[in-house]
Design an enzyme around this catalytic site. Structure first.
Site, mmCIF file in Angstrom:
data_model
loop_
_atom_site.group_PDB
_atom_site.id
_atom_site.type_symbol
_atom_site.label_atom_id
_atom_site.label_comp_id
_atom_site.label_asym_id
_atom_site.label_seq_id
_atom_site.Cartn_x
_atom_site.Cartn_y
_atom_site.Cartn_z
ATOM 1 N N LYS A 45 0.877 -1.176 0.000
ATOM 2 C CA LYS A 45 0.000 0.000 0.000
ATOM 3 C C LYS A 45 0.913 1.224 0.000
ATOM 4 C CE LYS A 45 -3.399 2.913 0.668
ATOM 5 N NZ LYS A 45 -4.341 3.242 -0.433
ATOM 6 N N CYS A 127 -1.078 11.530 -6.048
ATOM 7 C CA CYS A 127 -1.339 12.297 -4.832
ATOM 8 C C CYS A 127 -1.393 13.787 -5.168
ATOM 9 C CB CYS A 127 -0.234 12.038 -3.822
ATOM 10 S SG CYS A 127 -0.410 10.371 -3.229
HETATM 11 C C1 LIG Z 1 -6.048 9.007 -3.997
HETATM 12 C C2 LIG Z 1 -4.954 9.282 -2.984
HETATM 13 C C3 LIG Z 1 -5.540 9.252 -1.588
HETATM 14 C C4 LIG Z 1 -4.431 10.693 -3.252
HETATM 15 C C5 LIG Z 1 -3.774 8.307 -3.157
HETATM 16 C C6 LIG Z 1 -4.024 6.876 -2.651
HETATM 17 C C7 LIG Z 1 -4.985 6.122 -3.496
HETATM 18 C C8 LIG Z 1 -6.221 5.697 -3.035
HETATM 19 C C9 LIG Z 1 -6.677 5.960 -1.658
HETATM 20 O O1 LIG Z 1 -5.960 5.592 -0.686
HETATM 21 O O2 LIG Z 1 -7.764 6.559 -1.568
HETATM 22 N N1 LIG Z 1 -7.093 5.035 -3.845
HETATM 23 C C10 LIG Z 1 -6.781 4.740 -5.152
HETATM 24 O O3 LIG Z 1 -7.571 4.136 -5.906
HETATM 25 N N2 LIG Z 1 -5.555 5.117 -5.625
HETATM 26 C C11 LIG Z 1 -4.661 5.803 -4.868
HETATM 27 O O4 LIG Z 1 -3.557 6.143 -5.370
#
Ligand SMILES: CC(C)(C)CCc1c(C(=O)O)[nH]c(=O)[nH]c1=O
Length: 308
Positions: A45, A127
């Site tokens: 993650k 991000c």
């Molecule tokens: C969307 C962000 C929270 C900025 C990065 C982490 C992330 C998330 C998340 O932790 O919400 N979900 C996704 O599908 N892709 C991602 O890269």
């Protein structure tokens, strides 16, 4: 059948990866991945400097045709994942990292550079660099700035995770930036941003954060994922490998990703729907397709999509 390939000095005995974020946040989940013999590597993650609880639930919702999520980067903090990837593992690891600011990204990658970790690192460019601005990967000059600063000190294998692009000029623009850096790989795609799922019966959204807006995954994003794999393969230096992520539910989808140029293929949403047994099914289905076509190695067809 020969499924082996090398990336960043690491040997992957299978083309399958878990998509970052899916079943890879806790020690238990990562241990589960170690036990999946069809997995070629383990992706963590995305790790941030500090541990994060993430967004309010419900923050993930499963659909017949895919998924929507607004997790909010819940993770145990980079120390946990940096310790994990430095332990002995039967498979290569990809340490995914994310920063809520350029400063955080630099600080995090300096710790990785200073560590004994010799495996791959992947910078999540989905991000936001600054709240209120587009995500980094949609801001080409900021992406160039970040990578320039990173490669001024980072000498270990590094890739980037990209969101999908939808404009051919954007493919040209992001490739022009990425080709200026010694990246080991590009992982494409991240979820399709800011979709919205509506529960008509309840007349309500299905996830709590961001008013129900969230990243889309699963079957519905396959054509977008394949287009991004293909477009970036056509534009990036051959020295930059492509990891294909998005929309994989069958062995044919894995074949399609590789035909478009992917070296390794990640599976996310389908792991949540089917469990980790999905990898055995996908490997069998991919093998059957290859045998039917007389292919013995992924190189026999990688990147060889024909146009009309
Ligand atoms: C969307 C962000 C929270 C900025 C990065 C982490 C992330 C998330 C998340 O932790 O919400 N979900 C996704 O599908 N892709 C991602 O890269």
């Amino acid at each position: 059948l020969n499924f082996t390939s090398t990336l960043g000095g690491q040997t992957f005995n299978s083309p399958f990866l878990n998509a970052s974020g899916i079943h890879c946040q806790t020690a238990e989940e990562l241990a589960d991945l170690e036990g999946v013999k069809e997995l070629g590597g383990i992706v963590t993650k995305s790790a941030t400097l500090e541990a994060r609880a993430g967004n309010d639930k419900p923050r993930y919702y499963d659909l017949a045709y895919g998924s929507i999520n607004s997790m909010g980067l819940p993770n145990s903090g980079y120390n946990f994942y940096l310790d994990y990837v430095q332990k002995e593992h039967a498979k290569p690891t990809i340490l995914s990292v994310a920063g809520l600011s350029v400063a955080d990204v630099i600080k995090l990658l300096k710790e990785v550079q200073a560590s004994d970790y010799q495996g791959l690192t992947e910078l999540n460019l989905s991000c936001p660099n600054v709240i209120g601005e587009p995500q980094t990967a949609y801001d080409f000059e900021t992406t160039r700035k970040v990578l320039t600063e990173v490669f001024s000190f980072f000498t270990k294998p590094l890739g980037v995770k990209l969101p999908p692009y939808f404009d051919l000029v954007h493919f040209d623009q992001i490739a022009a930036v990425l080709n200026d850096f010694p990246l080991t790989h590009v992982n494409t795609i991240n979820s399709v941003g800011n979709g919205l799922v509506v529960d008509v019966e309840k007349e309500q959204v299905v996830t709590k954060p961001k008013g129900g807006f969230g990243g889309l995954g699963g079957a519905m994003v396959l054509p977008t994922a394949l287009a991004n794999v293909r477009a970036l393969r056509q534009r990036l230096n051959p020295s930059i490998a492509i990891l294909g992520t998005g929309g994989v539910t069958t062995g044919a989808d894995v074949f399609a990703h590789i035909l478009c140029g992917a070296q390794l293929v990640s599976v996310g949403t389908q792991v949540i729907k089917e469990g980790l047994g999905v990898y055995a099914r996908l490997e069998k289905e991919l093998s059957d397709i290859m045998e039917a076509k007389g292919y013995t190695s992924l190189e026999d067809f990688r990147g060889k999509l024909q146009v009309m």
